[in-house]
Design a protein around this motif. Structure first.
Motif, mmCIF file in Angstrom:
data_model
loop_
_atom_site.group_PDB
_atom_site.id
_atom_site.type_symbol
_atom_site.label_atom_id
_atom_site.label_comp_id
_atom_site.label_asym_id
_atom_site.label_seq_id
_atom_site.Cartn_x
_atom_site.Cartn_y
_atom_site.Cartn_z
ATOM 1 N N THR A 161 0.856 -1.186 0.000
ATOM 2 C CA THR A 161 0.000 0.000 0.000
ATOM 3 C C THR A 161 0.891 1.235 0.000
ATOM 4 O O THR A 161 1.968 1.225 0.595
ATOM 5 C CB THR A 161 -0.943 0.052 1.218
ATOM 6 O OG1 THR A 161 -0.182 0.336 2.400
ATOM 7 C CG2 THR A 161 -1.684 -1.263 1.403
ATOM 8 N N ARG A 162 0.415 2.272 -0.684
ATOM 9 C CA ARG A 162 1.166 3.517 -0.751
ATOM 10 C C ARG A 162 0.268 4.678 -0.344
ATOM 11 O O ARG A 162 -0.774 4.902 -0.967
ATOM 12 C CB ARG A 162 1.704 3.733 -2.168
ATOM 13 C CG ARG A 162 2.762 2.700 -2.572
ATOM 14 C CD ARG A 162 3.282 2.937 -3.978
ATOM 15 N NE ARG A 162 4.306 1.954 -4.336
ATOM 16 C CZ ARG A 162 4.844 1.829 -5.560
ATOM 17 N NH1 ARG A 162 4.442 2.642 -6.536
ATOM 18 N NH2 ARG A 162 5.758 0.910 -5.793
ATOM 19 N N VAL A 163 0.670 5.363 0.720
ATOM 20 C CA VAL A 163 -0.051 6.511 1.301
ATOM 21 C C VAL A 163 -1.560 6.292 1.234
ATOM 22 O O VAL A 163 -2.310 7.132 0.743
ATOM 23 C CB VAL A 163 0.367 7.854 0.646
ATOM 24 C CG1 VAL A 163 1.795 8.192 1.014
ATOM 25 C CG2 VAL A 163 0.209 7.810 -0.874
ATOM 26 N N THR A 208 -5.345 6.020 2.280
ATOM 27 C CA THR A 208 -6.315 6.608 3.202
ATOM 28 C C THR A 208 -7.662 5.948 2.951
ATOM 29 O O THR A 208 -8.141 5.899 1.815
ATOM 30 C CB THR A 208 -6.429 8.133 3.015
ATOM 31 O OG1 THR A 208 -5.180 8.732 3.366
ATOM 32 C CG2 THR A 208 -7.525 8.708 3.897
ATOM 33 N N GLN A 247 -4.991 6.379 7.525
ATOM 34 C CA GLN A 247 -4.564 7.624 6.884
ATOM 35 C C GLN A 247 -3.096 7.559 6.474
ATOM 36 O O GLN A 247 -2.218 7.271 7.288
ATOM 37 C CB GLN A 247 -4.787 8.808 7.827
ATOM 38 C CG GLN A 247 -4.726 10.162 7.142
ATOM 39 C CD GLN A 247 -5.394 11.240 7.979
ATOM 40 O OE1 GLN A 247 -5.448 11.159 9.204
ATOM 41 N NE2 GLN A 247 -5.921 12.263 7.329
ATOM 42 N N ASN A 248 -2.852 7.776 5.188
ATOM 43 C CA ASN A 248 -1.489 7.847 4.641
ATOM 44 C C ASN A 248 -0.640 6.647 5.056
ATOM 45 O O ASN A 248 0.524 6.799 5.449
ATOM 46 C CB ASN A 248 -0.806 9.150 5.068
ATOM 47 C CG ASN A 248 -1.521 10.373 4.545
ATOM 48 O OD1 ASN A 248 -2.092 10.351 3.448
ATOM 49 N ND2 ASN A 248 -1.523 11.446 5.310
ATOM 50 N N LEU A 249 -1.227 5.478 4.963
ATOM 51 C CA LEU A 249 -0.549 4.259 5.428
ATOM 52 C C LEU A 249 0.212 3.597 4.274
ATOM 53 O O LEU A 249 -0.360 3.292 3.229
ATOM 54 C CB LEU A 249 -1.579 3.293 6.012
ATOM 55 C CG LEU A 249 -1.057 2.000 6.650
ATOM 56 C CD1 LEU A 249 -1.965 1.569 7.803
ATOM 57 C CD2 LEU A 249 -0.978 0.864 5.618
ATOM 58 N N SER A 250 1.496 3.398 4.493
ATOM 59 C CA SER A 250 2.336 2.687 3.520
ATOM 60 C C SER A 250 2.830 1.401 4.156
ATOM 61 O O SER A 250 3.337 1.404 5.282
ATOM 62 C CB SER A 250 3.517 3.560 3.087
ATOM 63 O OG SER A 250 3.057 4.696 2.375
ATOM 64 N N LYS A 259 -7.788 7.784 -0.894
ATOM 65 C CA LYS A 259 -6.533 8.290 -1.453
ATOM 66 C C LYS A 259 -5.496 7.175 -1.395
ATOM 67 O O LYS A 259 -5.586 6.263 -0.579
ATOM 68 C CB LYS A 259 -6.049 9.505 -0.645
ATOM 69 C CG LYS A 259 -4.845 10.226 -1.244
ATOM 70 C CD LYS A 259 -4.444 11.426 -0.414
ATOM 71 C CE LYS A 259 -3.765 11.012 0.878
ATOM 72 N NZ LYS A 259 -3.198 12.172 1.620
ATOM 73 N N GLY A 260 -4.504 7.236 -2.273
ATOM 74 C CA GLY A 260 -3.443 6.245 -2.266
ATOM 75 C C GLY A 260 -3.785 5.040 -3.113
ATOM 76 O O GLY A 260 -4.776 5.028 -3.847
ATOM 77 N N LYS A 297 -4.444 5.241 13.150
ATOM 78 C CA LYS A 297 -4.689 5.287 11.699
ATOM 79 C C LYS A 297 -3.456 4.991 10.851
ATOM 80 O O LYS A 297 -3.432 5.256 9.652
ATOM 81 C CB LYS A 297 -5.266 6.653 11.291
ATOM 82 C CG LYS A 297 -6.516 7.044 12.060
ATOM 83 C CD LYS A 297 -6.963 8.449 11.718
ATOM 84 C CE LYS A 297 -8.143 8.869 12.592
ATOM 85 N NZ LYS A 297 -8.565 10.255 12.335
ATOM 86 N N ARG A 298 -2.441 4.418 11.481
ATOM 87 C CA ARG A 298 -1.196 4.158 10.752
ATOM 88 C C ARG A 298 -0.542 2.880 11.262
ATOM 89 O O ARG A 298 -1.019 2.263 12.222
ATOM 90 C CB ARG A 298 -0.232 5.333 10.934
ATOM 91 C CG ARG A 298 0.206 5.521 12.384
ATOM 92 C CD ARG A 298 1.064 6.756 12.581
ATOM 93 N NE ARG A 298 1.448 6.937 13.990
ATOM 94 C CZ ARG A 298 2.513 6.388 14.559
ATOM 95 N NH1 ARG A 298 3.333 5.624 13.837
ATOM 96 N NH2 ARG A 298 2.785 6.595 15.833
#
Length: 273
Positions: free
Chosen positions: A6-8, A10, A20-23, A57-58, A216-217
């Motif tokens: 996963t890339r950034v 949300t 949120q913004n999870l890589s 997003k992402g 969230k991360r």
């Protein structure tokens, strides 16, 4: 190349972000377990990886390719999903359920084949469900029912299995039975398995890789023996504990603080105090 990535990312239901913004990168050929407190987004993340939830997003990558751009049947040949608490139609037999795993390979030009039959029989044998193949799924015990659903995912013939809380509602014996089955499949087939589990100690026992989710991360990711610490438990689960070594497996064992009877041990005997 990683099996999944996963890339950034949300994710949200409504306007409130859950992830949120999870890589994240999922190692190929290993068992990865998502852990975290209730409501932290573990199952939501798994649903997104399975393309059951569109990101706000992402992106999610499957074998390096954007999963939203891949045809559904192509994904189904690479990735099998077992949601939490699946329900089979009344009267559906184990054999009929497992055969549904071959759906991605069926079309109007190609009907049931020898390969389909082989994969179904192999899945029944691997899950020890062959003798129960004509039984209705709703007549099985909890552990048997879960093995039937796992057999369906195995019949799909994918290299990646995603399972959302596969031990939920099972007693201790059946939890270990199901996790032993998945562990053996990983050892034998080198398939990539991603699970959500609530029991941290079982996660430590079976996972090569743990992903702890909080705020969230990804709070921490790595081998259980490297990342499962008192500090991690405090920050992810808001709980004080002791971390000791499991005498049987050498993996971390979390002993939570709290109230309860205190026992003192003397020469393998327990004495209430």
């Amino acid at each position: 190349m990683y099996a999944l990535e996963t890339r950034v990312l949300t994710l949200s239901y409504g306007n409130e972000p859950i992830i949120q913004n999870l890589s994240l990168k999922i190692p190929r050929g290993e068992i990865t377990v998502f852990v975290g407190s209730n409501g932290c987004g573990k199952s939501t993340l798994l649903r997104s990886i399975a393309r059951l939830l569109k990101p706000r997003k992402g992106s999610v990558l499957l074998d390096g390719k954007e999963i939203l751009q891949l045809p559904t049947k192509e994904i189904a040949k690479k990735l099998a999903v077992l949601p939490q608490g699946p329900i089979a139609p009344e009267g559906l037999t184990v054999m009929q359920l497992v055969k549904q795993g071959r759906y991605p390979y069926q079309n109007w030009l190609q009907q049931w084949s020898k390969e389909d039959e082989y994969m179904v029989q192999r899945a029944l044998e691997d899950t020890k469900m062959k003798e129960l193949s004509e039984r209705p799924v709703d007549a099985l015990s909890g552990g048997q029912r879960q093995r039937a659903w796992i057999a369906m995912t195995l019949a799909q013939g994918t290299d990646i299995l995603l399972l959302d809380e596969p031990t939920t509602y099972l007693d201790m014996a059946h939890q270990v039975e199901v996790l032993d089955l998945l562990f053996d499949l990983n050892e034998r087939e080198k398939c990539t398995i991603v699970m959500v589990l609530h029991d941290l100690n079982l996660a430590c026992r079976y996972a090569h890789n743990i992903v702890a989710i909080a705020d969230k991360r990804v709070y921490a990711q790595g081998k259980p023996e490297e990342i499962v610490t008192r500090e991690m438990i405090r920050n992810v689960f808001q709980m004080e504990c002791e971390i000791v070594v499991d005498n049987l497996f050498g993996t971390p064992l979390c002993i939570p603080h709290g109230k309860g009877r205190k026992i003192k041990y003397e020469k393998n005997k327990t004495i209430a105090v």
